[in-house]
Motif scaffolding. Sequence first.
Motif, mmCIF file in Angstrom:
data_model
loop_
_atom_site.group_PDB
_atom_site.id
_atom_site.type_symbol
_atom_site.label_atom_id
_atom_site.label_comp_id
_atom_site.label_asym_id
_atom_site.label_seq_id
_atom_site.Cartn_x
_atom_site.Cartn_y
_atom_site.Cartn_z
ATOM 1 N N TYR A 159 148.124 65.087 97.597
ATOM 2 C CA TYR A 159 147.012 64.442 97.905
ATOM 3 C C TYR A 159 147.028 63.916 99.170
ATOM 4 O O TYR A 159 146.057 63.361 100.005
ATOM 5 N N CYS A 160 148.342 63.822 99.519
ATOM 6 C CA CYS A 160 148.576 62.590 100.908
ATOM 7 C C CYS A 160 148.694 63.338 102.247
ATOM 8 O O CYS A 160 149.645 64.325 102.406
ATOM 9 N N GLN A 198 153.842 48.472 104.917
ATOM 10 C CA GLN A 198 153.694 49.577 104.177
ATOM 11 C C GLN A 198 154.334 50.908 105.093
ATOM 12 O O GLN A 198 154.407 50.765 106.317
ATOM 13 N N ARG A 251 151.054 51.845 93.778
ATOM 14 C CA ARG A 251 150.003 52.537 92.886
ATOM 15 C C ARG A 251 150.731 53.224 92.064
ATOM 16 O O ARG A 251 151.688 54.194 92.680
ATOM 17 N N GLU A 253 148.988 55.697 90.861
ATOM 18 C CA GLU A 253 147.937 56.821 91.258
ATOM 19 C C GLU A 253 147.446 57.381 90.134
ATOM 20 O O GLU A 253 146.339 57.508 90.300
ATOM 21 N N LEU A 291 144.192 56.471 92.007
ATOM 22 C CA LEU A 291 143.220 57.300 92.904
ATOM 23 C C LEU A 291 142.006 57.599 92.066
ATOM 24 O O LEU A 291 142.380 58.123 90.920
ATOM 25 N N PRO A 321 139.033 55.428 96.382
ATOM 26 C CA PRO A 321 138.546 57.138 96.233
ATOM 27 C C PRO A 321 139.606 58.135 96.777
ATOM 28 O O PRO A 321 140.230 57.859 97.806
ATOM 29 N N PHE A 322 139.786 59.246 96.053
ATOM 30 C CA PHE A 322 140.777 60.100 96.687
ATOM 31 C C PHE A 322 139.789 60.787 97.586
ATOM 32 O O PHE A 322 138.648 61.199 97.619
ATOM 33 N N LEU A 323 140.327 60.836 98.993
ATOM 34 C CA LEU A 323 139.738 61.441 100.220
ATOM 35 C C LEU A 323 140.568 62.685 100.469
ATOM 36 O O LEU A 323 141.746 62.446 101.053
ATOM 37 N N ALA A 363 140.031 53.362 101.857
ATOM 38 C CA ALA A 363 139.606 54.382 101.420
ATOM 39 C C ALA A 363 138.075 54.517 100.957
ATOM 40 O O ALA A 363 137.239 55.331 101.504
ATOM 41 N N LEU A 398 146.508 58.934 106.003
ATOM 42 C CA LEU A 398 146.781 59.432 104.459
ATOM 43 C C LEU A 398 145.506 60.285 104.277
ATOM 44 O O LEU A 398 145.528 61.114 103.494
ATOM 45 N N TYR A 399 144.283 59.992 104.995
ATOM 46 C CA TYR A 399 143.108 61.028 104.864
ATOM 47 C C TYR A 399 142.437 60.807 106.066
ATOM 48 O O TYR A 399 142.836 59.846 107.063
HETATM 49 N N1 5AD Z 1 143.086 59.720 99.826
HETATM 50 C C1 5AD Z 1 142.813 58.411 99.424
HETATM 51 N N2 5AD Z 1 144.147 57.652 99.119
HETATM 52 C C2 5AD Z 1 145.417 58.205 99.490
HETATM 53 N N3 5AD Z 1 146.344 57.569 99.418
HETATM 54 C C3 5AD Z 1 147.374 58.584 99.898
HETATM 55 N N4 5AD Z 1 146.677 59.799 100.031
HETATM 56 C C4 5AD Z 1 145.423 59.509 100.072
HETATM 57 C C5 5AD Z 1 144.238 60.271 100.212
HETATM 58 N N5 5AD Z 1 144.076 61.482 100.536
HETATM 59 C C6 5AD Z 1 146.734 56.448 98.771
HETATM 60 C C7 5AD Z 1 147.811 56.336 97.516
HETATM 61 C C8 5AD Z 1 149.197 55.620 98.031
HETATM 62 C C9 5AD Z 1 148.449 54.631 99.012
HETATM 63 C C10 5AD Z 1 149.418 54.260 100.110
HETATM 64 O O1 5AD Z 1 147.364 55.531 99.763
HETATM 65 O O2 5AD Z 1 147.226 56.118 96.236
HETATM 66 O O3 5AD Z 1 149.531 55.006 97.076
#
Ligand code: 5AD
Length: 433
Positions: A159-160, A198, A251, A253, A291, A321-323, A363, A398-399
């Motif tokens: 996801y990252c 971080q 997290r 996750e 996430l 949110p996951f992005l 996010a 990260l996104y």
């Molecule tokens: N979208 C949202 N959050 C993300 N993280 C990492 N990749 C993404 C993404 N694509 C978050 C993870 C991690 C934090 C540092 O960033 O939850 O624990």
Amino acid sequence: MCYAIPGKIKSISDTVILVDYFGEEKKAYNDFYDLAVGDYVFAQGGYVVQKVSKKEAEEILSVWKETFFELQEVDLRLSSLDLKSAGIERKTALILDKIAQNSSLSKEEALYLINSENEREIELMLKTANFLRQKYLKNSCCVHGIIEISNRCQNMCSYCGISANNKTLSRYTMTKEEIFEAAKEAVNRHGFKALMLQSGENHGCSVDDLGYVIERIKNELGALVFISFGEIGLKNLEKLYKKGARGLLMRFETSNPEIYRNICSGNELEDRLEHIKNAYEIGYLIATGSLIGIPGQTKEDIINDIYLARDLKAEMFSFGPFLAHPETPLFDIRPVMEKEMLKTLALARFIGGKEVKILITTAFETLSKDARKKGLLSGANSVMINVTPRQYRKLYTLYPKRAHDQEDIVNQINDTVSLLRSIGRAPTDLGAS
Ligand code: 5AD
């Protein structure tokens, strides 16, 4: 700019002091200052971080006094609750009424609420969360600064965007001097009292160097330091605690072990949880969460995530949110809608209860431009400001299109403070009760 109100010490009992803030008393843990009754201090997250001279404290308090009570009034007005049940199911009304009376929520009830798609019900749910936040925690809002010290990472989480698999990203690791300078600017120039450091996991800055910086931040600047460097192991957690780190952001996750294995390239959830529990045992304040919107996640998983964060005795919840990032295997997953995030924050307040700080994540701010305001009116009470030097900030991808990536720190602070004031919140963390 000041993110904490100085408190006056009323009593001292061993390492615990009682501090008075405009008539409200809070306990704070003191682990290094020689303090006496009548002295003024800044506390963050329940720790004394700085002693303040009487003159400086009285100046700050005189500026704050009127504003403080005005803000409380605005907050009280905005968080009042009128549980009129027109247009909502009787069961929803009963559950919300019960929560507003301090009763705890069963898992079945939590699931019932998170599954609601009725606009009026959702609105009442968010209002109830705001009502509880006000009732338990008044109008204080944590404002932490975050410094992203490196975008190097050995992990290949799907996801990252800073996963080791992303070969298109230029990588950086700040030197220990650069980290200290960024921290110094955040604390001395901008007034932050709590900083999050971080990075990705195993990033090329040695634990000894990190310890050196943390010790200097604690002793020379006076700020509460949270670390977020991934799974660094028990020995390193202990080492950094001794140097002065007092919080861990990690997290889990997802609380679903199968999903975890899928998205964290075969790693085990159990190991991640062990790490968080070890940190708690050492004495770290825990910030954790998950996430929202990762593939395969159900509403029940989200509720389980919130219960897990609570069971890990988190001081702060971080649900975001996951992005999708274009250079990752999950590039084509669509994010959750704003209202799903708001429901999650409200449920986090219902389940997390009286003490927990709930963060509006960057996010979420990237997903929705009103995230901060709406989230703070739905149970949340914490925000972070990115104080990473700008040339590095844009590489911590990260996104994509992260909110505030190009914004000047002073502008970010001004925007945050004016938003908080508009909704009656004081940009202060009065410390744990
Ligand atoms: N979208 C949202 N959050 C993300 N993280 C990492 N990749 C993404 C993404 N694509 C978050 C993870 C991690 C934090 C540092 O960033 O939850 O624990």
